[in-house]
Enzyme design. Structure first.
Site, PDB file in Angstrom:
ATOM      1  CD  GLN A 196      10.459  45.082 -30.765  1.00 50.29           C
ATOM      2  OE1 GLN A 196       9.499  45.670 -30.262  1.00 50.29           O
ATOM      3  NE2 GLN A 196      11.667  45.613 -30.771  1.00 50.29           N
ATOM      4  CG  ASP A 237      18.505  42.705 -25.351  1.00 51.57           C
ATOM      5  OD1 ASP A 237      17.334  42.548 -24.992  1.00 51.57           O
ATOM      6  OD2 ASP A 237      18.865  42.662 -26.546  1.00 51.57           O
ATOM      7  CG  ASN A 247      14.296  41.473 -22.236  1.00 51.02           C
ATOM      8  OD1 ASN A 247      14.959  41.104 -23.210  1.00 51.02           O
ATOM      9  ND2 ASN A 247      13.006  41.192 -22.134  1.00 51.02           N
TER      10      ASN A 247
HETATM   11  O1  MRU Z   1      15.200  45.730 -29.740  1.00 58.23           O
HETATM   12  P1  MRU Z   1      15.138  44.245 -29.893  1.00 58.23           P
HETATM   13  O2  MRU Z   1      13.925  43.772 -30.615  1.00 58.23           O
HETATM   14  O3  MRU Z   1      16.429  43.692 -30.457  1.00 58.23           O
HETATM   15  O4  MRU Z   1      15.032  43.708 -28.408  1.00 58.23           O
HETATM   16  C1  MRU Z   1      15.058  42.327 -28.198  1.00 58.23           C
HETATM   17  C2  MRU Z   1      14.783  41.924 -26.810  1.00 58.23           C
HETATM   18  O5  MRU Z   1      14.687  42.726 -25.912  1.00 58.23           O
HETATM   19  C3  MRU Z   1      14.720  40.449 -26.555  1.00 58.23           C
HETATM   20  O6  MRU Z   1      13.843  40.190 -25.503  1.00 58.23           O
HETATM   21  C4  MRU Z   1      16.115  39.949 -26.162  1.00 58.23           C
HETATM   22  O7  MRU Z   1      17.046  40.308 -27.143  1.00 58.23           O
HETATM   23  C5  MRU Z   1      16.151  38.486 -25.950  1.00 58.23           C
HETATM   24  S1  MRU Z   1      16.085  37.639 -27.486  1.00 58.23           S
HETATM   25  C6  MRU Z   1      16.249  35.995 -27.266  1.00 58.23           C
END
Ligand code: MRU
Length: 346
Positions: A196, A237, A247
């Site tokens: 990501q 999260d 997170n």
């Molecule tokens: O697996 P993902 O891509 O949904 O994980 C996202 C994250 O860990 C982000 O850092 C978190 O959701 C914060 S988004 C503002």
């Protein structure tokens, strides 16, 4: 901010398909709850606040064809849809927060006609999206105060426009600091296994003209030791009552490294990412995902057939390693239970 990650358009949910970025900018149109569930599960839409918004829209898609004539029947249909959406991903509490909020709207209007309740649910989903815009701006405002000219900051995963209904949490801080005329450099950690950071964070920061440098996850310690990183900003999260923060996997290692190198470590997250019912990070459910995500990159096998794989998608950073949490209500510092409750007005 040109990036519009999620919107309601002509009775359907329009999402940027984040699995296709940065190679191509494509959209998926969800006209039924199953397509939306799959979009969340497959990370076509991802990031805690964006998942919450998507789930709220999912409720609208899921109940709009309900044939219920009484509230009791309607409540059954609604519970089924909510349970289904809740099964898409377990860690980001924003998903459950949004579903709970939608349920409350229905329950508190149980004496209204079913068509009226459907309309109110639609209005609530639109409100959840529009509120997120103000929330992101408020976090950006508080967080930008922490960025100084010539700072070099590190982030992981994607906590930007692609993860929210506006310009993001951690990345929103950078966008706001840029608007205020500050000059700084961002390092983006690639974020294995699904990249990501490499795919999404660099893509959106480049579009917004922010000076961004991509590093592999295993390079952070070396950069910190060389004095190249002055601050770390990450999203969240789920934040437990004591401030322990789940997170993206890899966040905890950055927090340990930052602590060792005496570098401030900031979490940027809205009130909807807090789960005050959970005492500490030990109780946060951590999603484990398919082994394919580790043994393949873009569908190409990179590890021997038969190797065992462990793929937790998140880790928990203990509150003692977090310098402060930036919320839309202000900055929580130091991070502990009473301070969190006070800031959130809980
Ligand atoms: O697996 P993902 O891509 O949904 O994980 C996202 C994250 O860990 C982000 O850092 C978190 O959701 C914060 S988004 C503002």
């Amino acid at each position: 901010m040109a990036i519009e990650t999620i919107k309601w358009e002509n009775g359907k949910v329009k999402l940027i398909d984040q699995t296709k970025l940065p190679l191509s900018l494509e959209y998926i149109i969800c006209s039924d709850v199953k397509t939306l569930w799959q979009a969340i599960k497959m990370l076509k839409v991802r990031g805690a606040p964006a998942i919450g918004i998507a789930a709220a829209f999912g409720v609208v898609l899921g109940i709009r064809n309900s044939k219920a004539k009484t509230f009791t029947q309607f409540e059954k249909d609604l519970s089924r849809v909510i349970k289904y959406l809740a099964s898409s991903r377990p860690t980001a509490v924003n998903l459950f927060w949004a579903l709970e909020r939608m349920k409350k709207v229905a329950l508190s209007h149980s004496s209204h006609s079913i068509s009226r309740i459907k309309k109110l649910l639609y209005q609530e989903s639109v409100k959840i999206l529009s509120e997120d815009k103000n929330i992101c701006r408020a976090m950006g405002h508080y967080g930008a105060g922490l960025i100084k000219d010539n700072d070099r900051v590190l982030t992981i995963c994607n906590a930007g426009a692609l993860a929210t209904g506006d310009f993001g949490t951690a990345l929103g801080v950078f966008y706001q600091a840029k608007t205020e005329g500050k000059k700084f450099k961002v390092y983006s950690s690639e974020t294995r296994p699904l990249l990501q950071g490499a795919r999404l964070t660099t893509w959106e920061l480049l579009q917004e003209g922010i000076d961004v440098t991509l590093i592999c996850d295993n390079m952070a310690a070396s950069l910190m030791e060389k004095g190249l990183i002055g601050k770390v900003f990450v999203g969240a999260d789920r934040i437990a009552a004591n401030g322990d923060t789940a997170n993206k996997i890899g966040t905890y290692s950055l927090a340990v490294l930052a602590h060792y190198h005496k570098i401030p470590f900031y979490v940027v997250a809205p009130k909807s990412s807090f789960d005050l019912k959970i005492k500490s990070g030990r109780d946060i459910p951590i999603e484990e995902r398919s082994e394919d995500e580790v043994v393949e990159i873009y569908g190409k096998r990179i590890a021997p057939i038969g190797v065992k794989v462990y793929n937790p998608a998140f880790d928990v950073t203990p509150h003692g390693l977090i310098s402060s949490i930036i919320t839309e209500k202000g900055v929580v510092k130091p991070v502990y239970k009473t301070n969190i409750r006070k800031m959130l007005g809980a």
